[in-house]
Design an enzyme around this catalytic site. Sequence first.
Site, short mmCIF file in Angstrom:
data_model
loop_
_atom_site.label_atom_id
_atom_site.label_comp_id
_atom_site.label_asym_id
_atom_site.label_seq_id
_atom_site.Cartn_x
_atom_site.Cartn_y
_atom_site.Cartn_z
N GLU A 69 8.80 14.51 -3.48
CA GLU A 69 8.76 13.35 -4.32
C GLU A 69 8.82 13.20 -5.69
OE1 GLU A 69 6.20 10.08 -2.93
OE2 GLU A 69 7.20 8.49 -4.30
N GLY B 64 6.92 1.77 1.07
CA GLY B 64 5.72 1.55 1.02
C GLY B 64 5.63 -0.14 0.96
N LYS C 57 12.26 12.85 -1.39
CA LYS C 57 12.13 11.34 -1.58
C LYS C 57 12.09 10.76 -3.11
CE LYS C 57 8.49 7.94 -0.85
NZ LYS C 57 7.26 7.51 0.23
N LYS D 294 3.32 14.73 2.07
CA LYS D 294 3.98 14.12 1.03
C LYS D 294 3.17 14.29 -0.16
CE LYS D 294 3.51 9.76 -1.29
NZ LYS D 294 3.47 8.21 -1.30
#
Length: 340
Positions: free
Chosen positions: A179, A293, A221, A136
Amino acid sequence: MSERLEDIAAAMVADGRGILAADESSGTIKKRFDAIGVPSTEETRRDYRELLFRSTEAMKNYISGVILFDETIRQKAADGTPLVDLIKATGAIPGIKVDKGAKPLAGFPGDTITEGLDGLRERLEEYYKLGARFAKWRAVIDIDVAKGVPSATAIGSNVHALARYAALCQEAGIVPIVEPEVLMDGSHDIATCYEVTKATLLKLYGELYAARVKLEGTVLKPNMVIAGKKSGKANSPEEVAEWTIKLFREVVPAAVPGIAFLSGGQSDEEATANLNAINAIGPHPWKLTFSYGRALQAAPQKAWSGKAENVAAAQAAFSHRARMNGLAAKGQWKNELEAA
Ligand code: 13P
């Protein structure tokens, strides 16, 4: 488990499953632990994350992959088992955060650029050996219209870095989670979020194409399209879903297998209800799931509060949120289930 990038990406967004983002940096996890009165040490961080990865109900049924921080991918459980092995034993895929954080962008007050490209090829090689099959990188785009934030330079530099990161990941046999987070911290309305996210994603897919990144082996993302927290406006799940899907249909190629949203400061139930509404208006050309998260961990953190006797309650809280989001990823969540 197949090692082909497209198979790994497909497994990351498999039906009714999503990603647990447990990759808080040392600074961020300290903030989370401060809020529950727990000192942040190597051991408390390990104990907490071990608790999550041993939540068998959540991990086996609703979690496809876990994003780890550098410290965690090297840590062992209290009984000596590598945490990566605990994750793999549940069928979930270990992943790793590889960016080094967002820093002020020189010359553009209010804008940031995410760092971490230098030495990335070598770090990815090591992470692969440690078991990571996806990575990520988070680019951060803030909105402050009065101050001209984000600048075109900030968007351009951040998506260029994302493309270079993604190409290096694929070279290493690792699926990049791409992301570009447009923050929901500002006072902007939903239309502004739509415009900024659209400009960012359009440029991102141009850069990924130019960098020869194979979209089938990536996962996006993004943020949902939603009004800023300081706008004083709360959008209904249906509104969020309509704006978000309108935008993605315009700019996210159908070759992308899946979109796994960040929660970005939405409350637990808001993040679930919005994801559910997004899936309820399908069919869509991509899978739409979660990579949360805070919206997965706020409840277990509170239930745990650093006490061994609360581990089972924390695991139950995590499993509940994972199940709710797993249902939302199929458009099958209902508010009544929250109480069950
Ligand atoms: P949140 O769901 O808390 O936004 O975190 C997801 C994440 O990994 C951000 O990079």
